[in-house]
Each structure stands twice: as structure tokens, then as C-alpha cells.
Design a protein around this motif. Structure first.
Motif, PDB file in Angstrom:
ATOM      1  N   VAL A 170       4.808   1.882  -2.679  1.00  0.00           N
ATOM      2  CA  VAL A 170       4.482   2.940  -1.716  1.00  0.00           C
ATOM      3  C   VAL A 170       5.528   4.049  -1.770  1.00  0.00           C
ATOM      4  CG1 VAL A 170       4.138   3.463   0.720  1.00  0.00           C
ATOM      5  CG2 VAL A 170       3.263   1.316  -0.222  1.00  0.00           C
ATOM      6  N   VAL A 171       6.795   3.670  -1.930  1.00  0.00           N
ATOM      7  CA  VAL A 171       7.862   4.672  -2.056  1.00  0.00           C
ATOM      8  C   VAL A 171       7.607   5.568  -3.262  1.00  0.00           C
ATOM      9  CG1 VAL A 171      10.315   4.998  -2.560  1.00  0.00           C
ATOM     10  CG2 VAL A 171       9.609   3.287  -0.882  1.00  0.00           C
ATOM     11  N   LEU A 172       7.238   4.978  -4.391  1.00  0.00           N
ATOM     12  CA  LEU A 172       6.949   5.769  -5.593  1.00  0.00           C
ATOM     13  C   LEU A 172       5.763   6.696  -5.374  1.00  0.00           C
ATOM     14  CD1 LEU A 172       7.408   3.110  -8.434  1.00  0.00           C
ATOM     15  CD2 LEU A 172       9.018   4.875  -7.700  1.00  0.00           C
ATOM     16  N   ALA A 173       4.780   6.221  -4.605  1.00  0.00           N
ATOM     17  CA  ALA A 173       3.576   7.017  -4.398  1.00  0.00           C
ATOM     18  C   ALA A 173       3.777   8.137  -3.386  1.00  0.00           C
ATOM     19  CB  ALA A 173       2.425   6.108  -3.950  1.00  0.00           C
ATOM     20  N   LEU A 174       4.531   7.889  -2.314  1.00  0.00           N
ATOM     21  CA  LEU A 174       4.640   8.858  -1.225  1.00  0.00           C
ATOM     22  C   LEU A 174       5.942   9.642  -1.205  1.00  0.00           C
ATOM     23  CD1 LEU A 174       3.039   6.806   1.701  1.00  0.00           C
ATOM     24  CD2 LEU A 174       1.948   8.374   0.070  1.00  0.00           C
ATOM     25  N   GLY A 175       6.978   9.101  -1.860  1.00  0.00           N
ATOM     26  CA  GLY A 175       8.195   9.870  -2.030  1.00  0.00           C
ATOM     27  C   GLY A 175       9.133   9.875  -0.834  1.00  0.00           C
ATOM     28  N   ASP A 176       9.948  10.928  -0.760  1.00  0.00           N
ATOM     29  CA  ASP A 176      11.052  11.004   0.192  1.00  0.00           C
ATOM     30  C   ASP A 176      10.588  11.010   1.642  1.00  0.00           C
ATOM     31  OD1 ASP A 176      12.809  11.040  -1.885  1.00  0.00           O
ATOM     32  OD2 ASP A 176      13.144  13.209  -1.850  1.00  0.00           O
ATOM     33  N   ARG A 177       9.426  11.560   1.912  1.00  0.00           N
ATOM     34  CA  ARG A 177       8.975  11.617   3.310  1.00  0.00           C
ATOM     35  C   ARG A 177       8.767  10.210   3.867  1.00  0.00           C
ATOM     36  NH1 ARG A 177       6.959  15.343   6.793  1.00  0.00           N
ATOM     37  NH2 ARG A 177       5.645  14.520   8.483  1.00  0.00           N
ATOM     38  N   PHE A 178       8.183   9.327   3.063  1.00  0.00           N
ATOM     39  CA  PHE A 178       7.981   7.950   3.505  1.00  0.00           C
ATOM     40  C   PHE A 178       9.323   7.253   3.732  1.00  0.00           C
ATOM     41  CE2 PHE A 178       7.512   3.416   2.437  1.00  0.00           C
ATOM     42  CZ  PHE A 178       6.618   3.040   3.424  1.00  0.00           C
ATOM     43  N   VAL A 179      10.264   7.472   2.818  1.00  0.00           N
ATOM     44  CA  VAL A 179      11.595   6.880   2.963  1.00  0.00           C
ATOM     45  C   VAL A 179      12.261   7.379   4.244  1.00  0.00           C
ATOM     46  CG1 VAL A 179      13.905   6.735   1.964  1.00  0.00           C
ATOM     47  CG2 VAL A 179      11.899   6.568   0.487  1.00  0.00           C
ATOM     48  N   ALA A 180      12.151   8.674   4.520  1.00  0.00           N
ATOM     49  CA  ALA A 180      12.778   9.251   5.708  1.00  0.00           C
ATOM     50  C   ALA A 180      12.202   8.673   6.989  1.00  0.00           C
ATOM     51  CB  ALA A 180      12.593  10.765   5.696  1.00  0.00           C
ATOM     52  N   GLU A 181      10.953   8.239   6.948  1.00  0.00           N
ATOM     53  CA  GLU A 181      10.318   7.674   8.132  1.00  0.00           C
ATOM     54  C   GLU A 181      10.661   6.200   8.334  1.00  0.00           C
ATOM     55  OE1 GLU A 181       6.242   8.484   7.346  1.00  0.00           O
ATOM     56  OE2 GLU A 181       6.266  10.457   8.324  1.00  0.00           O
ATOM     57  N   MET A 182      11.105   5.518   7.274  1.00  0.00           N
ATOM     58  CA  MET A 182      11.287   4.068   7.337  1.00  0.00           C
ATOM     59  C   MET A 182      12.733   3.601   7.179  1.00  0.00           C
ATOM     60  SD  MET A 182       8.325   2.894   7.912  1.00  0.00           S
ATOM     61  CE  MET A 182       6.691   3.621   7.996  1.00  0.00           C
ATOM     62  N   GLU A 183      13.632   4.422   6.639  1.00  0.00           N
ATOM     63  CA  GLU A 183      15.004   3.973   6.401  1.00  0.00           C
ATOM     64  C   GLU A 183      15.765   3.835   7.709  1.00  0.00           C
ATOM     65  OE1 GLU A 183      16.930   6.919   4.032  1.00  0.00           O
ATOM     66  OE2 GLU A 183      16.499   8.539   5.436  1.00  0.00           O
ATOM     67  N   LEU A 184      16.859   3.076   7.659  1.00  0.00           N
ATOM     68  CA  LEU A 184      17.684   2.897   8.850  1.00  0.00           C
ATOM     69  C   LEU A 184      18.555   4.128   9.053  1.00  0.00           C
ATOM     70  CD1 LEU A 184      18.758   1.085  11.129  1.00  0.00           C
ATOM     71  CD2 LEU A 184      20.487   0.263   9.517  1.00  0.00           C
ATOM     72  N   ILE A 185      18.454   4.702  10.212  1.00  0.00           N
ATOM     73  CA  ILE A 185      19.316   5.820  10.586  1.00  0.00           C
ATOM     74  C   ILE A 185      19.478   5.777  12.094  1.00  0.00           C
ATOM     75  CG2 ILE A 185      17.505   7.559  10.898  1.00  0.00           C
ATOM     76  CD1 ILE A 185      19.402   9.476   9.329  1.00  0.00           C
ATOM     77  N   GLY A 186      20.684   6.058  12.559  1.00  0.00           N
ATOM     78  CA  GLY A 186      20.947   5.948  13.990  1.00  0.00           C
ATOM     79  C   GLY A 186      20.357   7.086  14.790  1.00  0.00           C
ATOM     80  N   LEU A 187      20.793   8.300  14.474  1.00  0.00           N
ATOM     81  CA  LEU A 187      20.300   9.490  15.167  1.00  0.00           C
ATOM     82  C   LEU A 187      20.699  10.705  14.336  1.00  0.00           C
ATOM     83  CD1 LEU A 187      18.821  10.258  17.824  1.00  0.00           C
ATOM     84  CD2 LEU A 187      21.079  10.772  18.784  1.00  0.00           C
ATOM     85  N   ALA A 188      19.706  11.468  13.899  1.00  0.00           N
ATOM     86  CA  ALA A 188      20.001  12.628  13.045  1.00  0.00           C
ATOM     87  C   ALA A 188      18.776  13.508  12.965  1.00  0.00           C
ATOM     88  CB  ALA A 188      20.411  12.161  11.645  1.00  0.00           C
ATOM     89  N   ARG A 189      18.983  14.697  12.421  1.00  0.00           N
ATOM     90  CA  ARG A 189      17.858  15.574  12.087  1.00  0.00           C
ATOM     91  C   ARG A 189      17.471  15.314  10.640  1.00  0.00           C
ATOM     92  NH1 ARG A 189      16.492  19.363  15.738  1.00  0.00           N
ATOM     93  NH2 ARG A 189      17.978  19.809  17.415  1.00  0.00           N
ATOM     94  N   SER A 190      16.211  15.146  10.401  1.00  0.00           N
ATOM     95  CA  SER A 190      15.737  14.804   9.065  1.00  0.00           C
ATOM     96  C   SER A 190      15.218  16.032   8.331  1.00  0.00           C
ATOM     97  CB  SER A 190      14.624  13.756   9.148  1.00  0.00           C
ATOM     98  OG  SER A 190      14.050  13.545   7.882  1.00  0.00           O
TER      99      SER A 190
END
Length: 299
Positions: free
Chosen positions: A101-121
Motif C-alpha cells: 500500500v505504501v508503494l501504491a499510495l506514497g508519502d501521503r499514506f505514510v504521513a497519515e499512518m506513521e508515528l508522530i507526536g504533534l506537528a504540521r504535515s
């Protein structure tokens, strides 16, 4: 942990070692992983972890009269399955599917699912994202997420190696609990200690949890701890010297996996379910408290 002796009536060797319960006078330092009676080399039957006595191999987990009394049991009391590696295979398949799915959808999918505390994406148009913004799902989705081929290959090869050692000893349900709680705890510690805008991803926290579980299993069965100590030392050296590694995720997973497995394999038989469920619940509760405390500090 010292090996448990057999019954009080069993003869003891002149040097303090118990004698085999089937061959009085034969000193031994090995005990059955199920009933914990001392057994000599002639009586030892190899199991997934450690050795079992002939009676436990023949009758399963106990001498009771319930319909399941004669079913073989794992060291932690789980059912011995025809395919002892099924959950490991499924976890590998899920990680591979998510990578697809990461290969198919790219960085946007990763940005929605990766661990991050609090930031602007930047990938999501500059919107505020993170666990502190009520996106708690990131604590577990990040544990199935990979971006680079070497990363996923290394993690899945390690998962296959450790899974084949740990899953047969714990049983499917308990093994899955160790894996998921380790991954969750690794994410929680990274959330607590890393910068709130520092993203992280990967199955390493859960895999380090299996490493902690394996160490406990080796200790529980009184096997040689030196290879395990060497493995842990090399893994921790890698954790703290390799660039771009979330050491918090590794340590959180390692500690959680070890603690959960301690509760699973050292639970007394008469209260096994209560102790095992309680241990898992306690680790989960501590993880939730850590996440809540970090969220409060950020918001």
C-alpha cells in the motif's frame, strides 16, 4: 532461576542436585518444562523450548479429568497447534501488504499512518497531525509501516527467526499478545521521549519485544543464556550506534516483551489465566498512562 526440584520425597544427589524422578540416584540439572520434575538424559524429550518428561509428552498438560486435560500444551499453557508458526506468517504477510500500500499510495499514506507526536504535515497540506491530536491509531499502525526495502527485509527476516522460536513456546494467542503489546509500548516510549515532530515507523519495537520474550524463555527453561546475552548486546549496540534509529521504540518493545512473557511463563498453574491476563492488562494500562501523560504535556 534455580531449577525446581520434584516432590519432597524425591532423593537428592550428594552435591545438591535433584535425582531423576524415574531413575533415583541419577543426578540431573534439567527439569521438565511442564511439570518441573527433574529428568535425566534418558528421559528427556525435546520440545519447542527445553525438554519434557515422558508422562507430559504422553498425557499433555495435566492429570485432570477435563476434556482438554490430554491436549498437549505449550510452556505458557497454550494449545499446541499443527502449524506452530501461523501467526508469524500472518504478521509477515500483513507487513508485506502494508508495504504494498505504501508503494501504491506514497508519502501521503505514510504521513497519515506513521508515528508522530504533534506537528504540521507538509504531505497533508500543513495540517496539525499526531497522537496528541487524538490520532491514537498511529501508535499501532506505525508498527506495520515500512518505506525502504532494506528496512522491511531486515525486520521480517528477524521476525521469522524469532517467531519460530517464541510462537511454539507461547501458543498463538499469547504470542500475538506479546507482539502487539511490545509494538504498542515501543510506540508509546518513542512518543514520550522523542521530539513531538519526529516521525518514526517500523516493526522494530514489536520485534525487540520478541527478543525480550526469547530471553525470558531461555532463562525459564534453564538453557545457556550466553548466546542470548550476545544477541541482546549486539542488538543494543546497533540500536544506539546506527543513525536514524528510534532507540525509544526498541527499548520500549524489549522491556514490554520481557515483562509480558515473565507473566506468561511464570504464572502459577492454579491461577494461570488470571496472572497472564492481569500481566497483559497491566502493561497495556501503563502504556495508556504514558500516552495520556505525554498528550497532556503537549496540549
Amino acid at each position: 532461576m534455580d531449577q525446581a526440584p520434584g516432590s519432597p520425597q524425591e532423593p537428592q544427589g550428594t552435591h545438591g542436585l535433584p535425582s531423576c524422578y524415574r531413575h533415583p540416584g541419577r543426578e540431573t540439572g534439567i527439569s521438565c518444562t511442564r511439570c518441573e520434575r527433574p529428568i535425566c538424559p534418558d528421559c528427556m524429550v525435546s520440545a519447542s523450548v527445553g525438554f519434557q518428561c515422558p508422562e507430559c509428552v504422553r498425557t499433555g498438560s495435566g492429570t485432570g479429568h477435563s476434556p482438554t486435560a490430554n491436549q498437549p500444551r505449550t510452556l505458557a499453557g497454550g494449545t499446541v497447534e499443527a502449524d506452530p508458526f501461523l501467526v508469524t506468517k500472518i504478521l509477515i504477510a500483513v507487513n508485506i501488504a502494508v508495504y504494498g500500500v505504501v508503494l501504491a499510495l506514497g508519502d501521503r499514506f505514510v504521513a497519515e499512518m506513521e508515528l508522530i507526536g504533534l506537528a504540521r504535515s507538509p504531505q497533508l497540506g500543513g495540517e496539525i497531525v499526531g497522537v496528541a491530536d487524538d490520532e491514537w491509531y498511529r501508535l499501532i499502525t506505525a508498527a506495520f509501516l515500512h518505506q525502504q526495502v532494506p528496512h522491511i527485509l531486515f525486520n521480517l527476516l528477524t521476525l521469522w527467526f524469532l517467531g519460530r522460536l517464541v510462537e511454539p513456546a507461547l501458543g498463538r494467542t499469547r504470542y500475538l499478545a506479546v507482539y502487539l503489546l511490545s509494538g504498542l509500548a515501543g510506540s508509546a516510549l518513542a512518543y514520550l521521549l522523542a521530539a513531538p515532530n519526529q516521525p518514526s515507523l517500523g516493526a522494530s519495537g514489536a520485534i525487540y519485544g520478541l527478543m525480550g520474550a526469547f530471553a525470558v524463555l531461555v532463562r525459564r527453561t534453564n538453557l545457556d543464556m550466553r548466546p542470548v546475552v550476545a544477541l541482546l548486546a549486539l542488538s543494543l549496540l546497533f540500536t544506539f550506534t546506527w543513525p536514524d534509529i528510534s532507540w525509544q521504540g526498541h527499548i520500549g518493545g524489549l522491556v514490554a516483551g520481557g515483562l509480558v512473557t515473565l507473566g506468561l511463563v511464570y504464572a502459577p498453574r492454579e491461577h494461570r489465566t488470571l496472572v497472564q491476563v492481569g500481566t497483559c492488562a497491566l502493561v497495556f494500562l501503563v502504556t495508556v498512562v504514558v500516552v495520556l501523560a505525554r498528550t497532556a504535556s503537549l496540549t
